[in-house]
Design an enzyme around this catalytic site. Structure first.
Site, mmCIF file in Angstrom:
data_model
loop_
_atom_site.group_PDB
_atom_site.id
_atom_site.type_symbol
_atom_site.label_atom_id
_atom_site.label_comp_id
_atom_site.label_asym_id
_atom_site.label_seq_id
_atom_site.Cartn_x
_atom_site.Cartn_y
_atom_site.Cartn_z
ATOM 1 N N LYS A 14 0.854 -1.187 0.000
ATOM 2 C CA LYS A 14 0.000 0.000 0.000
ATOM 3 C C LYS A 14 0.889 1.235 0.000
ATOM 4 O O LYS A 14 1.801 1.333 0.822
ATOM 5 C CB LYS A 14 -0.903 0.016 1.239
ATOM 6 N N SER B 274 -1.955 -1.310 -3.879
ATOM 7 C CA SER B 274 -3.056 -0.355 -3.820
ATOM 8 C C SER B 274 -2.510 0.954 -3.268
ATOM 9 O O SER B 274 -1.392 1.005 -2.761
ATOM 10 C CB SER B 274 -4.196 -0.892 -2.953
#
Lengths: 376, 376, 376, 376
Positions: free
Chosen positions: C163, C237
């Site tokens: 992330k 992400s």
């Protein structure tokens, strides 16, 4: 002297391929092969990328027009400009408006009346799309179309419809093979999409031509950045298959004996019904602080509006969630249709839009142009 | 004597779980544990079946209210009625309106003011859903709620919010095991869905209670068939988990010293902005043929509207394509939001709907109720 | 010596806020406050921008975890990494997988077993997002996470979840105020969106760390341009609220006594079920040319897959229309879910994706990683 | 004696109006005016109610066929059956399959080969739609079509395509004016929609004709209630404009010298790739426990499958959210496309569906029929 007599006929469409309204106008002698200058319409369907309604409408109307004019299908575009906007969500009735212009003997009238003019631009290279190259060429073509319309004062221009080239995989490759960059590799109509840059370059070209934005403020960098620069009358679209821009100017001219008059205004924000009423007033409907009555509205021939959705999540300081909505494009267009219909009392309005932010109209607001039958 | 003092506070919601507005009202003493009677709101999200925004909002508000009242979470419903309508497409700002009622010493005033009353219905069996059984029980509860609100004349009732049981797989099986039929095996809110029948049975119950429809015209067969029978003030919803109906009546009563007044009207069709203005007038805003001005609109506290989409593909004789739109439910609600916002000049309106055809409002038209601050 | 014992437990979620599965694991002693290292899940909802299901799940899981760990809610992220992917269209069962790691006395085994390691990256400035700055920092953090996992050989790494920070209006302004440019002004996950650049920068960072792409081929210009550069194991992400990258490495290590083993493969194109079977084989399921049987599949603990949609409109030389579909993102994710489920015989698989083109996996193909119970 | 020689040619469609593939077949002499018996295809577009792609395809194909046959456009349906299924989401390539049948001198072969037969039903009144009236008339027409195909044993029938009348506002009014009831006032394809009843009545008609369901178990009440009654080979559709049913039977017959063979199977649930493989085996591809190889798949000419979505929210005891998805219809069809493509290794498959529950195939499962080139 020769003066123009411009008319506009609005035909609802039962299906995308419905040409019965046009045929009835032709049969009645209201449109003639040498008077038809433009077909402007909203086509039934979703308006999304895979909306075949618009494509079918284009094919069917082009077939019909070719037969009507007696020319090969590929030559139709030389004679009649097609502006077909896909997607009729909500309360937007699918329709085609036929615009005609005849040259008749006459004298300039006391009142300026609806005039229409057309012009093509010089070829626009892919590296010019959404940049000053496009802006300048659209500006020149706008001037040429004004001349064709016999309109001198930019204040008399109330609607300019423009179609320009967009970018494609092939045209991007072409530009880059010649050592140029392009405005975006995103070929969509998203916020950084080439389609959006093309549309907005065209809008700024109109703004430059009409003096709405001084040339000195225009650079490649302001496109889709400085939203304070905009046109109040430009409605633009783009397509990858085009090489030149096409411009149709609608305004009022003393050299017109049309029974029609055009006016325009803008909405100050997305829910501003007053802006719609102002457009009706601008075109000559004579209601005051209040509302147009039925007699007024009977004189309304057609209304053209954009429904660009706001670039922020606030309207009059209140939060809205439209920007997070997967269907914002569809809903944004539908909402414009309702704003217009709730004022005009009819659903047969030309409303295009759904995109987010544009130099077509002021930040948060939208363009509204109205064509009315001149007061007797 | 004791008279009621009803107030209404509208809090925008930044997220579905946002209770900061309610907390601020509580901190300021504007809402108290024993004065809070209802929370009515629009929740952020799509409004579709898998919209967790509404579910989360319900959970978060119920948590907050339980703490505020000092009661177990499962007891909240005994004290405060929740009406949460999911889906804020377009120009509908997510918000919660808190309704409070205090009983104070006072005298009936010259002017009737906002009153609110609540009542539960007798248990409604699955075989009664969408049929006369439900209609009669909702009618009785409506009478009880009017009494609770100290409203005698049905003409003083301007908004009735009702929640009733719908059908579930389990309740259908239960009814059938006892030898009964049910109104539909379609458990959706589609045209023949049990959810639609439940909502419309509830609406006809209100109509019966208020004399809008004579009991003699009501049978099982008219539900979702005879659209000429309808209520002008009923906004109803249904849920499979419920066993009883809940009714909240809003109206004006001489036995209220509220600073607020309520009124209502209906739109005659889907684009009828005049109907919205009529609702504002009904509540006491004093503009004439024209438009409410800013000073008028400042007095507007809240507006409640339905946006049921038309059952036909025509509006004022013009064809629309809404009924064929996969997203008609979403867009239909959004369009109602625009119709209201374009008149009220604000986006924080309670607008629910999207369903097709209903006994909530006249055929093609919709209910609009407005709460305004009484003229000083 | 201390060796790690890693386990993974998959809990279906009845609603986004359902923590009952985790609580049951806690009650059974299978997860402990000091063994829980990650929660990785698919959350119920649409997966679109206004999907409150994912947000609610995050809030509910963070609440639960804070109580479980006995730490303040804001400190949860220091102890447990959350990877929640929204959207379960079609045949993807909403679920949460809990990953635990305990350090126990033991000896390196003959067989390498599942190991997990975590690391945070240095702060990533907005001007570094989607560029070499991000790539290098993610690469460093990947090395640190491998070390934490006691994995030395990059070939033993089979899944890296990352992330990273995305861009926001504020962070773009910050970068520009300091005289820097940013990779895109489009803050979406569209083809030129900052979110896509962030995800792909992170993927290339993993590829660099594992030697999948030599550092010499990496420049700012290749990101989202040269699709031949990719990682076979990176699932990434990004979010605007983050300032640092977070990396979780899953692989096999001799210093693990986990009962589990991980493997991976890639699909060669969007319909390549063979690639899914290869991932199962890579993790140790021992079927040959044919198909895994039920006994094999019983050993499958969990499967992680991407479903990036192809960047072209052809699959095996046949035209598909997915790129023109307004719902391509939703459908693309659903299709990945079916490809996986049709091989694993179950719907509880972690499948994220829907975006178009990525450095996560080869052009047109996708990453599949499988965790299986080691053969007895 | 005369025996039939049936062939099938699959042409991808670049646009809905693309007839170039058919024209090439005609130019090559592969299809002739008197041999063309059916055009079966998937048309580009969304498949929703406002998908003009399907309508345009129908218009364009009918135009082309009228010219090809040398008959008026309105007579095309007497000669060639059109089965056009709209919507190609995901990995379904738009295409048209032309089915031809010639009668040639020959002898019954040792092996049964592909045969095709057609028949129209008696007129089906609106009150018969979705009820025993329709079921019996479709059953009779199925027998007639089997006879036309020279197929005696129902076991030799592997695919029956049926088109029947649905209900319209007008036909409902007609039935009611004559004192009859209709199966539903919901004219949609929803769970209680007349379209669904019509399709399912037709499916049960096929099931009755082929002995898949004994006539004794068939009543009006079982339609869309008793899902254990179903056909394994019926693919049905309905339209309001029709008055009669049309039936096309595909099977194998000794009185055919076609180079092709047909077979079928069903999937046991929505993710059952084995069912697809079984259909390939049924048609003569000779792979065993494992997978068809490329050589096998080269012999596959075409595949026809339904993708009805499950009526429950569980697949193999795991929860899925498909039933709550606003786009379930679209996604359900797409998922079927992936299940098939992942087995056939190609995207040019005929996959229709998206509806919820049907008598076309077993509960939760779907029909798959395959046409292959007979082993040399």
């Amino acid at each position: 002297m020769k003066v123009q007599r411009v008319d506009m006929f609005v035909c609802p469409s039962a299906t995308p391929a419905d040409v019965s309204g046009l045929q009835a106008l032709a049969d009645a002698g209201k449109i003639k092969p040498d008077s038809l200058v433009a077909l402007v319409g909203k086509t039934d369907g979703t308006g999304y990328h895979d909306d075949w309604g618009r494509v079918w409408a284009d094919a069917a109307l082009r077939d019909w027009t070719a037969k009507f004019l007696g020319v090969p299908k590929d030559d139709v575009a030389k004679h009649v400009i097609f502006v077909l906007s896909g997607g009729c969500p909500g309360v937007i009735t699918p329709h085609i408006a036929a615009v005609t212009r005849e040259w008749v003997d006459g004298q300039p009238g006391k009142e300026k009346r609806l005039a229409v003019g057309r012009a093509g631009s010089d070829a626009i290279a892919p590296e010019e799309v959404g940049r000053m190259g496009m802006i300048r060429k659209v500006a020149s073509a706008t001037h040429a179309a004004m001349k064709d319309a016999a309109i001198e004062d930019p204040k008399d221009v109330h609607l300019v419809m423009v179609k320009v080239p967009g970018l494609t995989v092939a045209s991007v490759a072409d530009a880059e093979s010649r050592g140029h960059t392009v405005v975006s590799h995103d070929l969509t109509f998203g916020p950084e999409g080439a389609g959006s840059y093309a549309n907005d370059g065209a809008a700024l070209g109109v703004a430059m031509a009409l003096g709405e934005v001084p040339e000195s403020r225009l650079t490649d960098e302001v496109v889709r950045r400085d939203w304070d620069l905009y046109s109040e009358v430009a409605m633009t679209s783009s397509g990858g298959e085009k090489r030149h821009g096409e411009v149709v100017v609608f305004g009022n001219s003393a050299a017109s004996v049309s029974p029609l008059v055009i006016g325009h205004s803008v909405t100050k924000d997305f829910i501003d019904a007053q802006g719609v009423r102002n457009a009706l007033r601008s075109a000559g409907l004579k209601f005051n602080g209040g509302l147009p009555d039925e007699k007024d509205l009977d004189r309304l021939v057609h209304l053209f509006a954009k429904s660009v959705i706001p670039g922020t999540d606030k309207i009059r300081d209140q939060h809205i969630t439209l920007l997070d909505d997967h269907d914002a494009y569809h809903i944004g267009k539908a909402l414009g249709g309702m704003l217009i219909a709730s004022v005009t009392g009819r659903t047969t309005n030309y409303v295009s839009g759904g995109e987010r932010n544009s130099h077509q109209g002021p930040p948060g607001g939208n363009i509204v142009a109205a064509v009315v039958r001149a007061d007797a």
